[in-house]
Design an enzyme around this catalytic site. Structure first.
Site, PDB file in Angstrom:
ATOM      1  N   HIS A 177      11.973 -18.539  40.885  1.00 48.07           N
ATOM      2  CA  HIS A 177      12.727 -18.620  40.371  1.00 48.07           C
ATOM      3  C   HIS A 177      11.976 -19.615  39.122  1.00 48.07           C
ATOM      4  O   HIS A 177      11.187 -20.162  39.007  1.00 48.07           O
ATOM      5  CB  HIS A 177      13.845 -19.506  40.693  1.00 48.07           C
ATOM      6  CG  HIS A 177      14.102 -21.061  40.756  1.00 48.07           C
ATOM      7  ND1 HIS A 177      14.035 -22.279  40.331  1.00 48.07           N
ATOM      8  CD2 HIS A 177      13.115 -21.898  42.089  1.00 48.07           C
ATOM      9  CE1 HIS A 177      12.900 -22.986  40.228  1.00 48.07           C
ATOM     10  NE2 HIS A 177      13.189 -22.993  41.556  1.00 48.07           N
ATOM     11  N   ASP A 182       8.024 -27.034  39.759  1.00 51.27           N
ATOM     12  CA  ASP A 182       9.853 -26.674  40.596  1.00 51.27           C
ATOM     13  C   ASP A 182      10.071 -25.937  39.357  1.00 51.27           C
ATOM     14  O   ASP A 182      11.047 -26.149  38.723  1.00 51.27           O
ATOM     15  CB  ASP A 182      10.456 -27.876  41.134  1.00 51.27           C
ATOM     16  CG  ASP A 182      11.907 -27.503  41.737  1.00 51.27           C
ATOM     17  OD1 ASP A 182      11.852 -25.933  42.014  1.00 51.27           O
ATOM     18  OD2 ASP A 182      12.918 -27.643  42.271  1.00 51.27           O
ATOM     19  N   GLU A 231      18.964 -20.796  39.250  1.00 52.24           N
ATOM     20  CA  GLU A 231      18.342 -20.941  40.341  1.00 52.24           C
ATOM     21  C   GLU A 231      18.521 -21.656  41.249  1.00 52.24           C
ATOM     22  O   GLU A 231      19.248 -22.335  41.826  1.00 52.24           O
ATOM     23  CB  GLU A 231      16.827 -20.967  41.145  1.00 52.24           C
ATOM     24  CG  GLU A 231      16.867 -20.616  42.993  1.00 52.24           C
ATOM     25  CD  GLU A 231      16.426 -22.475  43.423  1.00 52.24           C
ATOM     26  OE1 GLU A 231      16.220 -22.461  44.038  1.00 52.24           O
ATOM     27  OE2 GLU A 231      16.275 -23.515  42.309  1.00 52.24           O
ATOM     28  N   GLU A 232      18.282 -23.325  39.939  1.00 52.57           N
ATOM     29  CA  GLU A 232      18.925 -25.048  40.058  1.00 52.57           C
ATOM     30  C   GLU A 232      20.620 -24.888  39.767  1.00 52.57           C
ATOM     31  O   GLU A 232      21.013 -26.189  40.787  1.00 52.57           O
ATOM     32  CB  GLU A 232      18.631 -25.447  39.147  1.00 52.57           C
ATOM     33  CG  GLU A 232      16.921 -25.238  39.148  1.00 52.57           C
ATOM     34  CD  GLU A 232      15.970 -26.440  40.543  1.00 52.57           C
ATOM     35  OE1 GLU A 232      16.890 -26.562  41.325  1.00 52.57           O
ATOM     36  OE2 GLU A 232      14.463 -25.881  40.858  1.00 52.57           O
ATOM     37  N   ASP A 278       8.502 -20.488  46.260  1.00 51.09           N
ATOM     38  CA  ASP A 278       9.403 -21.310  45.128  1.00 51.09           C
ATOM     39  C   ASP A 278       7.951 -23.161  45.049  1.00 51.09           C
ATOM     40  O   ASP A 278       8.783 -22.953  46.715  1.00 51.09           O
ATOM     41  CB  ASP A 278      10.642 -21.831  46.041  1.00 51.09           C
ATOM     42  CG  ASP A 278      11.266 -22.786  45.219  1.00 51.09           C
ATOM     43  OD1 ASP A 278      10.755 -23.183  44.081  1.00 51.09           O
ATOM     44  OD2 ASP A 278      12.491 -22.754  45.188  1.00 51.09           O
ATOM     45  N   HIS A 311      11.913 -32.966  40.183  1.00 48.97           N
ATOM     46  CA  HIS A 311      13.645 -32.590  40.170  1.00 48.97           C
ATOM     47  C   HIS A 311      13.422 -34.030  38.941  1.00 48.97           C
ATOM     48  O   HIS A 311      14.185 -34.501  38.661  1.00 48.97           O
ATOM     49  CB  HIS A 311      14.709 -32.609  40.716  1.00 48.97           C
ATOM     50  CG  HIS A 311      15.192 -31.598  41.588  1.00 48.97           C
ATOM     51  ND1 HIS A 311      16.397 -31.232  42.065  1.00 48.97           N
ATOM     52  CD2 HIS A 311      14.450 -30.575  41.293  1.00 48.97           C
ATOM     53  CE1 HIS A 311      16.102 -29.990  42.595  1.00 48.97           C
ATOM     54  NE2 HIS A 311      15.206 -29.863  42.106  1.00 48.97           N
TER      55      HIS A 311
END
Length: 487
Positions: A275, A287, A321-322, A350, A444
């Protein structure tokens, strides 16, 4: 260098395949710097480019933002210059964003006000906006058991039999989806919903959640201990709360980037994906800039080798994707049953550069046959030949874009180095790093920058991916369908 023309061919499901031109033809990516020697540069160079893009576009590369669109352009430029046919798959995704943090203030019976502490209140995605002050009503909380038992609070309309219309509902997490609890509360006349964590193992702290559909009232989540205090006060007397959520919701466009060397055939295919989007909170270098960089670098290295090594490979960079695996699901759902049967394997990367890493390899059991088993064995062999420890996850998924494929019966393998979970003592003894600390302490967060990457483990994963793809490309060349013998 690709000639300055736009080439088009008919791809799967009638999607147009385009090769970017130096003239910036509509639908193609703009020109880029000359392609470097991929074999010598490594995957980290792509992270530098993605970090520059994020820094110039508000600090993130989230779907629906200029940072994402520029990331997609960078990837497509690199692939087109290497000779791949590149296409964009356009789609829309539900969008939700808070304009300011949620507010929760408890007005106690003695007249005092108790604001919720920082970090204790999380707005659920797809909450409605609103600013309400109303009485708090507990809904079938069943508090008092030690340890706390599982909860079905708010799962049935009957839980709201005596609910006061115009009140804020205090509901306990558990058993059914958040959406069902909130819709029952709305039907009962609630003007807001507070969902406390369940209190069972792993469900005690502040939490984030997502409603499957937009609702008309504000909805927040709070920790179990805080919710227990509120529930006891609400059951003992008159407690009011001030609850405010300021958010916007709707739909925004995004796109996948998909590349291959031909416009589709009756042969079997290997799809390799990562992603491309970050979360809004940061640039997303681990990420999932790391997975993007590894897949892109593998594609560029294979482009310099024999055509047979990439003839059955499709490289994909997923959007949103998130936001719920939306880009990869869009891709898989758009394929016909026949096209899905021609996918012999999906390979997912990922988060493959975690600073406090471990090396995960996910795939079928070692005794299995077929393309997926070949890929898994080659990944494992690459690490072992370099005396690098791994942890194998047999028959499980990472819960990333691999889920979009496995849910359609397509075999998957994947590489992963860890997210927000804590490293154990045993894992630290095998992989180094610090036990008791997250694999990625910036998961994140805004600090997920290029400084958050372990370059060595990133290149190790890239090298393993290239080896596995070379191996499966040879195997796949003799197959037509995933339902043939050996797959």
């Amino acid at each position: 260098m690709i000639a300055a023309v736009l080439l088009a061919a008919l791809g799967p499901s009638g999607i147009t395949l385009t090769q970017s031109s130096a003239q910036g033809t509509a639908g193609a990516a703009p020109p880029s710097r000359p392609l470097e020697s991929a074999a010598n540069a490594g995957a980290f160079r792509h992270l530098r480019a993605l970090q520059e893009i994020a820094s110039a576009n508000g600090g993130n590369r989230a779907a629906g933002t200029p940072g994402y669109d520029r990331s997609a352009a960078y990837v497509s430029e690199q692939l087109a210059q290497a000779g791949y046919l590149v296409r964009f798959e356009e789609f829309e995704f539900p969008f939700f964003e808070e304009r300011s943090p949620a507010i929760l203030v408890v007005n106690m019976p003695d007249g005092s006000e108790q604001p919720a502490s920082t970090g204790a209140v999380r707005t659920l995605a797809n909450s409605g906006s609103g600013d309400v002050t109303a009485r708090l009503r507990a809904v079938n909380l069943k508090l008092g058991a030690e340890p706390p038992a599982a909860s079905a609070s708010g799962c049935e309309g009957g839980d709201f039999k005596d609910f006061e219309r115009g009140a804020v509902a205090l509901i306990r997490r558990g058993t059914c989806q958040f959406q069902a609890k909130v819709e029952n509360a709305v039907a009962a006349g609630a003007v807001g919903v507070i969902i406390m964590n369940e209190g069972t193992d792993g469900r005690k702290d502040a939490f984030s959640g997502q409603l499957t559909k937009l609702v008309p009232i504000p909805v927040i989540g709070i920790p179990y201990a805080f919710g227990s205090t509120l529930g006891a006060e609400a059951q003992a007397g008159a407690v009011t709360v001030h609850l405010a959520v300021d958010a916007i919701a709707g739909k925004r466009p995004s796109r996948n980037v998909v590349a291959e060397t031909s416009g589709g055939s009756d042969d079997a295919w290997i799809v390799v994906g990562a992603h491309l989007d970050s979360v809004p909170e940061g640039p997303g270098m681990n990420d999932n800039g790391s997975g993007t960089a590894a897949v892109l670098e593998a594609a560029l290295q294979l482009a310099q080798g024999p055509a047979q090594a990439r003839r059955h490979l499709r490289f994909a960079f997923w959007g949103a994707e998130e936001r719920g695996l939306i880009g990869s699901r869009h891709h898989v759902d758009a394929l016909s049953d026949d096209e899905r049967r021609r996918i012999a394997l999906y390979v997912n990367l990922d988060m493959v550069g975690s600073p406090n890493f471990m090396r995960y390899v996910q795939g079928p059991a070692a005794t299995d046959d077929g393309t997926a088993a070949v890929a898994r064995r080659e990944l494992v062999a690459e690490f072992r030949e370099h005396e690098l420890n791994i942890e194998e996850r047999t028959g499980t998924r990472f819960g990333s874009d691999d889920s979009s494929f496995s849910q359609k019966g397509i075999p998957t393998v994947g590489l992963y180095t860890g997210a927000g979970g804590s490293k154990t003592e045993k894992q630290a003894s095998l992989f180094g790093g610090t036990a008791g600390r997250p694999f990625d302490p910036c998961y994140h967060q805004a600090c997920d920058t290029i400084e958050n990457i372990d370059r060595d483990v990133l290149e190790q994963n890239t090298r393993a991916l290239v080896r596995a793809l070379n191996a499966v490309a040879i195997v796949t060349g003799g197959l037509d369908r995933r339902d043939q013998k050996g797959n």
